[in-house]
Design a protein around this motif. Structure first.
Motif, mmCIF file in Angstrom:
data_model
loop_
_atom_site.group_PDB
_atom_site.id
_atom_site.type_symbol
_atom_site.label_atom_id
_atom_site.label_comp_id
_atom_site.label_asym_id
_atom_site.label_seq_id
_atom_site.Cartn_x
_atom_site.Cartn_y
_atom_site.Cartn_z
ATOM 1 N N ALA A 294 80.400 16.714 103.829
ATOM 2 C CA ALA A 294 81.602 16.653 103.174
ATOM 3 C C ALA A 294 81.756 17.184 101.606
ATOM 4 N N GLY A 295 82.660 17.721 101.135
ATOM 5 C CA GLY A 295 82.680 18.335 99.677
ATOM 6 C C GLY A 295 83.847 18.885 99.491
ATOM 7 N N GLY A 296 84.008 19.367 98.136
ATOM 8 C CA GLY A 296 85.080 20.135 97.743
ATOM 9 C C GLY A 296 84.801 21.652 98.073
ATOM 10 N N GLY A 368 82.554 24.164 112.602
ATOM 11 C CA GLY A 368 82.875 24.555 111.177
ATOM 12 C C GLY A 368 83.307 23.827 110.377
ATOM 13 N N GLU A 369 84.560 23.007 110.863
ATOM 14 C CA GLU A 369 85.354 22.092 110.143
ATOM 15 C C GLU A 369 86.194 21.470 110.616
ATOM 16 N N VAL A 370 86.428 19.964 110.704
ATOM 17 C CA VAL A 370 87.379 19.382 111.205
ATOM 18 C C VAL A 370 88.660 18.998 110.347
ATOM 19 N N ALA A 381 82.915 13.400 121.819
ATOM 20 C CA ALA A 381 81.528 13.761 122.274
ATOM 21 C C ALA A 381 80.327 13.004 121.412
ATOM 22 N N MET A 382 80.573 12.406 120.392
ATOM 23 C CA MET A 382 79.679 11.765 119.935
ATOM 24 C C MET A 382 79.263 10.322 120.769
ATOM 25 N N ASN A 383 80.541 9.828 121.067
ATOM 26 C CA ASN A 383 80.692 8.275 121.972
ATOM 27 C C ASN A 383 79.937 8.874 123.368
ATOM 28 N N THR A 384 79.807 10.001 123.812
ATOM 29 C CA THR A 384 79.249 10.157 124.866
ATOM 30 C C THR A 384 77.973 10.736 124.902
ATOM 31 N N GLY A 385 77.344 10.700 123.664
ATOM 32 C CA GLY A 385 75.985 11.132 123.657
ATOM 33 C C GLY A 385 75.586 12.408 123.048
ATOM 34 N N HIS A 386 76.602 13.091 122.618
ATOM 35 C CA HIS A 386 76.547 14.480 122.197
ATOM 36 C C HIS A 386 76.202 14.329 120.703
ATOM 37 N N THR A 387 75.235 15.158 120.276
ATOM 38 C CA THR A 387 74.976 14.981 118.888
ATOM 39 C C THR A 387 75.689 16.202 118.174
ATOM 40 N N THR A 388 76.373 15.907 117.061
ATOM 41 C CA THR A 388 77.449 16.818 116.564
ATOM 42 C C THR A 388 77.254 16.950 115.274
ATOM 43 N N PHE A 389 77.593 17.945 114.424
ATOM 44 C CA PHE A 389 77.491 18.328 113.131
ATOM 45 C C PHE A 389 78.902 18.731 112.814
ATOM 46 N N SER A 390 79.493 18.477 111.571
ATOM 47 C CA SER A 390 80.613 19.242 111.167
ATOM 48 C C SER A 390 80.748 19.229 109.871
ATOM 49 N N THR A 391 81.771 19.720 109.270
ATOM 50 C CA THR A 391 82.262 19.598 107.765
ATOM 51 C C THR A 391 83.556 19.102 107.478
ATOM 52 N N MET A 392 83.715 18.748 106.330
ATOM 53 C CA MET A 392 85.089 18.152 105.875
ATOM 54 C C MET A 392 85.559 18.604 104.464
ATOM 55 N N LEU A 422 76.525 10.707 106.688
ATOM 56 C CA LEU A 422 77.598 11.374 105.873
ATOM 57 C C LEU A 422 76.873 11.879 104.624
ATOM 58 N N CYS A 423 76.999 13.354 104.523
ATOM 59 C CA CYS A 423 76.389 13.798 103.302
ATOM 60 C C CYS A 423 77.649 14.402 102.563
ATOM 61 N N VAL A 424 77.687 13.874 101.271
ATOM 62 C CA VAL A 424 78.804 14.465 100.485
ATOM 63 C C VAL A 424 78.076 15.223 99.204
ATOM 64 N N GLN A 425 78.510 16.415 99.198
ATOM 65 C CA GLN A 425 78.120 17.541 98.038
ATOM 66 C C GLN A 425 79.026 17.612 97.291
ATOM 67 N N VAL A 426 78.731 18.061 95.982
ATOM 68 C CA VAL A 426 79.531 18.543 94.803
ATOM 69 C C VAL A 426 78.944 19.872 94.231
ATOM 70 N N LEU A 427 79.944 20.291 93.585
ATOM 71 C CA LEU A 427 79.703 21.568 92.697
ATOM 72 C C LEU A 427 79.943 20.980 91.057
ATOM 73 N N GLY A 428 78.702 20.645 90.492
ATOM 74 C CA GLY A 428 78.779 19.843 89.302
ATOM 75 C C GLY A 428 78.037 20.474 88.245
ATOM 76 N N ARG A 429 77.680 19.848 87.366
ATOM 77 C CA ARG A 429 76.966 20.270 86.089
ATOM 78 C C ARG A 429 75.756 19.725 85.560
ATOM 79 N N SER A 430 74.548 20.327 85.344
ATOM 80 C CA SER A 430 73.515 19.836 84.629
ATOM 81 C C SER A 430 73.278 20.354 83.578
ATOM 82 N N GLY A 431 73.384 19.870 82.522
ATOM 83 C CA GLY A 431 73.296 20.748 81.268
ATOM 84 C C GLY A 431 74.672 21.525 81.124
#
Length: 543
Positions: A294-296, A368-370, A381-392, A422-431
């Motif tokens: 997930a992320g913006g 690609g995106e749900v 599909a997850m509940n029936t044993g399929h491994t799934t990846f997606s983005t939000m 669940l992995c949440v990504q950001v476009l942030g600032r470092s310095g």
């Protein structure tokens, strides 16, 4: 008296005489016969086709080729406004060359269309047609003039017109045209949002938007003025025609497709993930745990999902579902599917593709995106044993849960708990630098029996103060340990080995996705041998 009258004559007389002289000059060129270069362009022999002396009031801070030897980028800094400007430098044409180019556009286009079905190099075909037309005109041209004409013809017929140099820049991630007679803005790796010197006139912009839609195999019109699609090179585009939905006129945004997909080593080099986090995700993927990134906008969630998908075990059946093609896997047993939108009732939606996907018996489903009804099928599909990846699109773990459980997605809470990571990504600032970081990696733990709410815990978190990652205890790792029949020390050793493997690839500079995938497959085939090779190598890796 006549000479005196002429010297005091009106502007129209002088203009007419200038036109006669110009016509005589052109006629002399035609009558002198044609001279067309027969060898490839060589700057040392033919002279430069492009030059640039800099912008007044600006300090040039960078310069690099975009399409050598025809176009380059000049990055300039305005010390007063303290901002950068991106200046595209292309070959300049004199009036004779411009007139000749206008005629060549029409005379070269049709023969090239007839040759489109012939199996030949487009550059060779254009060179032949251009040489034939100039010989037909009987015009004398210098070699550098020939190659200037060639550049602009190729840019229009095979490239992307005015924005073609920008599309050649590997440092640019996306382009944004907000309307006619407005500068195009680019997002640059080093200079972030930067104004360019490229723009479109009103009618020219609308024609270009229609052309982009056609090149993508789509239709755009006043009755259907908004189109989201993919260019032949994989870049995502959002098009708007006219003033129906964009009052400032036609507009477009292009999110460029990387020629080489990012690998986990790239994510490590950019600091998006730590070594420990990638080893965790690798073990989770191998253990058939389902993930959502997930992320913006522009947070890099799709890039990260594509990269970690390279951890999928070799020969496992993978099926990807997208509305615009972005995912690129170097995997033998991979079936890619894309939605289809038409004006009639024959649309094929992500929901249709997902239902069909389950009949293909995939081991991994990557969506690609749900954003709608397909999410329920995905969680089924997850509940029936399929491994799934997606983005939000979401900026926190709780926001993801809220979006999943409410309109328009409406996934029942008992089904949401089948999600593992669940992995949440950001476009942030470092310095002073804008960075993409994995803000949180959370584990979905299930429904709290007392409150009825969905529980989760953060296994890893990004600290923006010192740009570091912190880890916590992981129930998921303990679950994997039990499933694999490992002891606690065996689990720790497995994670340490994977970290050492990834660090080895990083220090060896193995970030090409083909080489990376080949090395991962070797690890799957015999991890002990690979680790022994790392031990024997003279490379500084953590113990």
């Amino acid at each position: 008296m006549a000479e005196h009258e002429y010297s005091d004559g009106d502007d129209a007389s002088r203009g007419a005489l200038a036109d006669v002289r110009e016509w005589l000059s052109r006629t002399a060129k035609v009558l002198s016969g044609s001279a067309v270069p027969v060898s490839n362009y060589d700057p040392s022999r033919h002279g430069d086709v492009v030059s640039f002396d800099g912008l007044d009031g600006y300090d040039e801070v960078d310069r690099y080729w975009l399409n050598a030897p025809f176009a380059f980028a000049s990055i300039n800094h305005d010390p007063e406004a303290n901002e950068h400007r991106y200046h595209v430098v292309e070959p300049s044409l004199d009036e004779f060359e411009r007139d000749l180019l206008d005629r060549l556009f029409d005379d070269v286009r049709d023969p090239l269309i007839y040759r489109a079905d012939v199996d030949e190099d487009p550059e060779d075909a254009l060179t032949e047609e251009l040489r034939a037309r100039i010989e037909e005109y009987g015009v004398l041209v210098e070699p550098e003039t020939f190659y200037r004409l060639y550049y602009y013809l190729y840019r229009s017929f095979q490239g992307y017109g005015r924005i073609d140099p920008l599309m050649h820049d590997p440092h640019i991630e996306d382009l944004s045209c907000d309307g006619a007679n407005l500068p195009i803005f680019a997002y640059h790796d080093d200079y972030t949002d930067i104004e360019t010197n490229v723009s479109f006139a009103d009618g020219e912009l609308s024609d270009f938007v229609v052309q982009l839609a056609q090149r993508s195999g789509r239709h755009i019109s006043v009755s259907d003025p908004v189109v989201s699609t993919t260019l032949p090179d994989g870049s995502r585009i959002e098009l708007a025609l006219g003033e129906e939905v964009t009052p400032r006129g036609s507009a477009f945004t292009i999110r460029k497709y990387a020629d080489e997909p990012f690998t986990p080593i790239d994510l490590l080099n950019y600091g998006t993930f730590s070594l420990e986090m990638l080893a965790f995700l690798w073990l989770a993927i191998e253990s058939n745990k389902s993930l959502i990134f997930a992320g913006g906008t522009a947070a890099g969630k799709t890039t990260s999902m594509n990269a970690v998908s390279m951890f999928v075990p070799p020969r496992s059946k993978v099926l990807t579902i997208e509305d615009t093609r972005e995912l690129s896997l170097y995997h033998d047993n991979w079936l890619s599917s894309v939605t289809r939108e038409r004006l009639d009732d024959s649309d094929i939606t992500m929901y249709d593709l997902l239902r069909s996907a389950l009949r293909h018996r995939p081991e991994y489903i990557i969506v690609g995106e749900v954003r709608g009804e397909e999410a329920i099928t995905l969680f089924q599909a997850m509940n029936t044993g399929h491994t799934t990846f997606s983005t939000m699109h979401a900026d926190s773990v709780q926001t993801v849960i809220n979006r999943l459980e409410n309109e328009p997605i409406n996934v029942p809470r008992p089904m949401v708990q089948s999600l593992d990571v669940l992995c949440v990504q950001v476009l942030g600032r470092s310095g002073d630098e804008r960075v993409r970081r994995a803000k949180t990696i959370a584990e979905i733990e299930g429904i709290d029996q007392r409150t009825g709410e969905l529980d989760y815990s953060n296994s890893y978190a990004w600290d923006s103060v010192d740009d570091s990652f912190r880890s916590s205890s992981s129930d998921l790792l303990d679950e994997i340990r039990q499933e694999r029949g490992w002891t606690q020390s065996e689990l720790r050793r497995e994670l340490a080995d994977r970290q050492r493997f990834l660090r080895f690839l990083q220090q060896k500079g193995i970030s090409d996705y083909r080489r990376f995938t080949a090395m991962v497959n070797k690890y799957y085939a015999d991890s002990d041998v690979v680790i022994e090779q790392i031990d024997a190598a003279d490379v500084d890796v953590p113990s």
